[in-house]
Motif scaffolding. Structure first.
Motif, mmCIF file in Angstrom:
data_model
loop_
_atom_site.group_PDB
_atom_site.id
_atom_site.type_symbol
_atom_site.label_atom_id
_atom_site.label_comp_id
_atom_site.label_asym_id
_atom_site.label_seq_id
_atom_site.Cartn_x
_atom_site.Cartn_y
_atom_site.Cartn_z
ATOM 1 N N UNK A 117 -14.511 17.079 -14.554
ATOM 2 C CA UNK A 117 -14.387 16.625 -13.173
ATOM 3 C C UNK A 117 -13.050 15.930 -12.954
ATOM 4 N N UNK A 118 -12.589 15.181 -13.959
ATOM 5 C CA UNK A 118 -11.303 14.493 -13.846
ATOM 6 C C UNK A 118 -10.162 15.493 -13.731
ATOM 7 N N UNK A 119 -10.211 16.564 -14.494
ATOM 8 C CA UNK A 119 -9.145 17.578 -14.432
ATOM 9 C C UNK A 119 -9.073 18.188 -13.039
ATOM 10 N N UNK A 120 -10.217 18.585 -12.503
ATOM 11 C CA UNK A 120 -10.225 19.191 -11.168
ATOM 12 C C UNK A 120 -9.746 18.176 -10.133
ATOM 13 N N UNK A 121 -10.224 16.935 -10.253
ATOM 14 C CA UNK A 121 -9.795 15.897 -9.323
ATOM 15 C C UNK A 121 -8.306 15.640 -9.392
ATOM 16 N N UNK A 122 -7.738 15.653 -10.596
ATOM 17 C CA UNK A 122 -6.304 15.418 -10.740
ATOM 18 C C UNK A 122 -5.486 16.558 -10.161
ATOM 19 N N UNK A 123 -5.922 17.782 -10.363
ATOM 20 C CA UNK A 123 -5.199 18.919 -9.799
ATOM 21 C C UNK A 123 -5.199 18.836 -8.271
ATOM 22 N N UNK A 124 -6.349 18.498 -7.689
ATOM 23 C CA UNK A 124 -6.420 18.346 -6.235
ATOM 24 C C UNK A 124 -5.582 17.160 -5.764
ATOM 25 N N UNK A 125 -5.514 16.105 -6.580
ATOM 26 C CA UNK A 125 -4.703 14.950 -6.217
ATOM 27 C C UNK A 125 -3.224 15.302 -6.220
ATOM 28 N N UNK A 126 -2.797 16.130 -7.175
ATOM 29 C CA UNK A 126 -1.411 16.605 -7.180
ATOM 30 C C UNK A 126 -1.111 17.338 -5.876
ATOM 31 N N UNK A 249 -5.460 5.941 -9.944
ATOM 32 C CA UNK A 249 -4.384 6.433 -10.787
ATOM 33 C C UNK A 249 -3.726 5.383 -11.654
ATOM 34 N N UNK A 250 -4.200 4.130 -11.551
ATOM 35 C CA UNK A 250 -3.636 3.090 -12.417
ATOM 36 C C UNK A 250 -3.906 3.383 -13.884
ATOM 37 N N UNK A 251 -4.870 4.259 -14.157
ATOM 38 C CA UNK A 251 -5.164 4.647 -15.539
ATOM 39 C C UNK A 251 -4.104 5.580 -16.115
ATOM 40 N N UNK A 402 -10.494 14.841 -3.460
ATOM 41 C CA UNK A 402 -9.895 14.568 -4.766
ATOM 42 C C UNK A 402 -10.194 13.150 -5.216
ATOM 43 N N UNK A 403 -10.180 12.201 -4.294
ATOM 44 C CA UNK A 403 -10.441 10.822 -4.684
ATOM 45 C C UNK A 403 -11.910 10.622 -5.018
ATOM 46 N N UNK A 404 -12.794 11.295 -4.313
ATOM 47 C CA UNK A 404 -14.212 11.211 -4.657
ATOM 48 C C UNK A 404 -14.451 11.709 -6.073
ATOM 49 N N UNK A 405 -13.764 12.769 -6.458
ATOM 50 C CA UNK A 405 -13.925 13.305 -7.813
ATOM 51 C C UNK A 405 -13.367 12.334 -8.851
ATOM 52 N N UNK A 406 -12.269 11.665 -8.532
ATOM 53 C CA UNK A 406 -11.736 10.670 -9.457
ATOM 54 C C UNK A 406 -12.700 9.496 -9.597
ATOM 55 N N UNK A 407 -13.313 9.082 -8.497
ATOM 56 C CA UNK A 407 -14.288 7.994 -8.574
ATOM 57 C C UNK A 407 -15.475 8.389 -9.448
ATOM 58 N N UNK A 408 -15.934 9.639 -9.325
ATOM 59 C CA UNK A 408 -17.035 10.104 -10.165
ATOM 60 C C UNK A 408 -16.626 10.120 -11.640
ATOM 61 N N UNK A 409 -15.393 10.557 -11.904
ATOM 62 C CA UNK A 409 -14.911 10.577 -13.286
ATOM 63 C C UNK A 409 -14.776 9.157 -13.836
ATOM 64 N N UNK A 410 -14.268 8.242 -13.035
ATOM 65 C CA UNK A 410 -14.180 6.843 -13.464
ATOM 66 C C UNK A 410 -15.570 6.289 -13.776
ATOM 67 N N UNK A 411 -16.535 6.691 -12.954
ATOM 68 C CA UNK A 411 -17.915 6.241 -13.175
ATOM 69 C C UNK A 411 -18.451 6.766 -14.500
ATOM 70 N N UNK A 412 -17.937 7.915 -14.942
ATOM 71 C CA UNK A 412 -18.320 8.460 -16.237
ATOM 72 C C UNK A 412 -17.829 7.621 -17.406
ATOM 73 N N UNK A 460 -20.185 3.496 -7.181
ATOM 74 C CA UNK A 460 -21.275 4.302 -6.624
ATOM 75 C C UNK A 460 -21.212 4.280 -5.099
ATOM 76 N N UNK A 461 -21.062 3.080 -4.533
ATOM 77 C CA UNK A 461 -21.001 2.964 -3.081
ATOM 78 C C UNK A 461 -19.816 3.702 -2.486
ATOM 79 N N UNK A 462 -18.660 3.596 -3.131
ATOM 80 C CA UNK A 462 -17.475 4.254 -2.595
ATOM 81 C C UNK A 462 -17.546 5.763 -2.750
ATOM 82 N N UNK A 463 -18.134 6.258 -3.837
ATOM 83 C CA UNK A 463 -18.286 7.704 -4.003
ATOM 84 C C UNK A 463 -19.172 8.287 -2.903
#
Length: 532
Positions: A117-126, A249-251, A402-412, A460-463
């Motif tokens: 999920x992080x990979x897909x989210x990052x590609x969309x963020x690019x 993206x601070x990570x 893309x940000x929703x996917x990053x939030x889900x990945x962070x939650x992982x 969770x709330x933000x996602x």
């Protein structure tokens, strides 16, 4: 891939061994990044000039002047997440951090889906970062509005603006891909220069706009400029998309840990520093824009955002000069996000966890960088733009998705970390020890469980908020049901495709997600200096 223990003592450029566990990989990536370059990677991904300029008009249009308060709320929530990440970055300074941390905390199955999920989210963020060029370049020179000519509507919500955004975005992706291929030193130099220009630009913009006030700071307690009807809560939550998009993206500093000198000491600090400086600078930028705008009710601020404020209040020459700083920030942001995504793919591929992993897991002997993964991210982002070239909602839809996917990945990462804290009573699950200088590793101590719990609740709330099927975000046609539900449909499809590949490879016993056992070992009690 043949792996041997890469002990911290073997890090090139680091003069002291540490007491932390070895990470289990050969040193293939080249360590060419210092403390500032590490900070620049995280700051460039956040890139307040890029994202605030890109989404200011959207946030204001959805929530009026009071949308300002979404900024401190999101900042506090993301700071909780960043504190958790800082702890993990000190203990496992490995490329592909979201995948690697999740795997070590929850096992390789959870880690694989988190990384996917992080990979897909990052590609969309690019892709979303690249189309920010449309919010800046046509305002600098009308010749950048190639589709429809100089008289065409440059707004990304218009057909001509959306198509031109795709065109400019693809050109930018070609440039950032070339820089990524050249090597980590070139990438670090480009982002460092970009960050210095961005910081100077933010300071200049804030000072100039604060000296041109049209109203007082009390404007932020009213929803002036909001044209909606009914209750305001829904509009306020929708306007938080802007802050949510900016403060991720601070990570990235962690993604480049294998290319950073003294990563156990440097990375936790640069993760936090990138977010805190971005949070303060972004708040001042938003407030100064609201104070200096000549009008909050004529529709120009929602349509043109901060670019309109600059050219309207400062004139064409000075306004365009400052917009050039924003253009540099857009380039640095796109470059940093692409680099981060390339390292995530590389990290998973070297463990045999992705299709074509033998190619994706290779590092160029000449440049010391994973060239193929940089190309994959660039091509993937360009494809995401091109398939949406006729969709005027591409800007808002891509940003939210893309940000929703990053939030889900962070939650992982944060959710398994919380489970580990509760199960092991505190931070016993995390290796203790010292960094490269002999100082204790960054730790939240007794506050870890509290901070971690609040971080998970916020995520969770933000996602949920980001994925909510709002027509004003996902369907500007206001009549296409699948567009309105496209975020949930896309994420569901992403999980389904990932699950199909994962299960197929597991059934045929061809997938080996190998974490060497010593990545979980407790470290020795003391650091041992290298012999003179």
């Amino acid at each position: 891939m043949n792996r041997s223990e890469l002990t911290p003592a073997s890090y090139p450029g680091d003069g002291v061994a540490t007491s932390t566990a070895p990470v289990g990989y050969h040193q293939e990536l080249r360590r060419g990044m210092g403390s500032f370059a590490s900070f620049a990677a995280g700051f460039s991904f956040v890139s307040i000039l890029t994202t605030v300029f890109q989404l200011f008009g959207l946030g204001f249009g959805l929530g009026g002047a009071a949308f300002f308060w979404t900024w401190p709320l999101v900042f506090v929530g993301q700071l909780l997440v960043a504190l958790c990440f800082a702890e993990l970055a000190a203990r496992w300074p490995i490329s592909g951090v979201i995948y690697q941390w999740s795997s070590r905390l929850a096992g390789t199955t959870v880690g694989w889906f988190t990384g996917w999920i992080m990979i897909i989210g990052q590609i969309l963020t690019v892709a979303a970062a690249a189309i920010a060029a449309q919010a800046v370049l046509p305002a600098i020179w009308s010749g950048f509005q190639i589709v429809g000519g100089a008289d065409a509507d440059p707004s990304v919500a218009s057909p001509t603006g959306a198509q031109n955004a795709v065109l400019l975005g693809c050109v930018l992706l070609v440039i950032t891909t070339v820089v990524n291929i050249l090597g980590i030193r070139q990438m670090a130099a480009a982002t460092s220069i970009g960050v210095m220009i961005e910081i100077v630009g933010v300071i200049a913009l804030v000072l100039v706009l604060f000296f041109l006030p049209e109203r007082g700071p009390q404007v932020v307690v009213h929803n002036t400029g909001w044209a909606g009807e009914g209750g305001y809560l829904g509009a306020f939550l929708a306007s938080s998309l802007m802050a949510a998009y900016v403060m991720v993206g601070f990570d990235s500093a962690g993604e480049l840990a294998e290319e950073t000198h003294s990563p156990r000491r440097t990375t936790p600090r640069t993760i936090l520093r990138a977010l805190v400086i971005s949070g303060i600078g972004g708040a001042l930028l938003i407030l100064s824009g609201l104070l200096a705008a000549s009008s909050l009710t004529d529709g120009n601020l929602a349509a043109g955002g901060l670019s309109w404020v600059l050219t309207d209040r400062l004139g064409d020459v000075l306004g365009r000069l400052l917009l050039c700083c924003v253009a540099v920030a857009v380039f640095a942001c796109t470059l940093a996000v692409q680099t981060s995504g390339a390292r995530m793919i590389y990290s998973m591929a070297r463990e045999g966890a992705l299709p074509f992993h033998r190619y994706l897991g290779k590092v160029s002997a000449r440049t010391g960088t994973p060239i193929i993964t940089s190309i994959v991210v660039g091509v993937g982002a360009a494809t995401a733009l091109l398939v949406n070239i006729h969709q005027s909602a591409i800007f808002t839809a891509l940003s939210s998705l893309c940000i929703a996917m990053l939030y889900l990945a962070y939650l992982g990462v944060t959710l398994p970390l919380l489970v580990a804290r509760i199960r092991y009573r505190g931070t016993d699950r995390l290796p203790a020890g010292v960094d490269e200088t002999g100082q204790p590793l960054f730790s939240l101590g007794r506050w870890g469980t509290v901070v971690n719990t609040l971080a998970v609740l916020f995520q969770v709330g933000m996602a949920v908020n980001l994925l909510w099927p709002r027509a004003e975000i996902y369907d500007l046609t206001e009549g296409t049901w699948w567009l309105q539900w496209s975020a949930l449909l896309f994420i569901g499809l992403s999980f389904a495709v990932g699950a199909g590949y994962f299960l197929a490879r597991r059934l045929h016993r061809r997938i080996e997600l190998r974490h060497v056992p010593h990545t979980h070992l407790e470290p020795p009690a003391e650091a041992v200096p290298e012999p003179a």
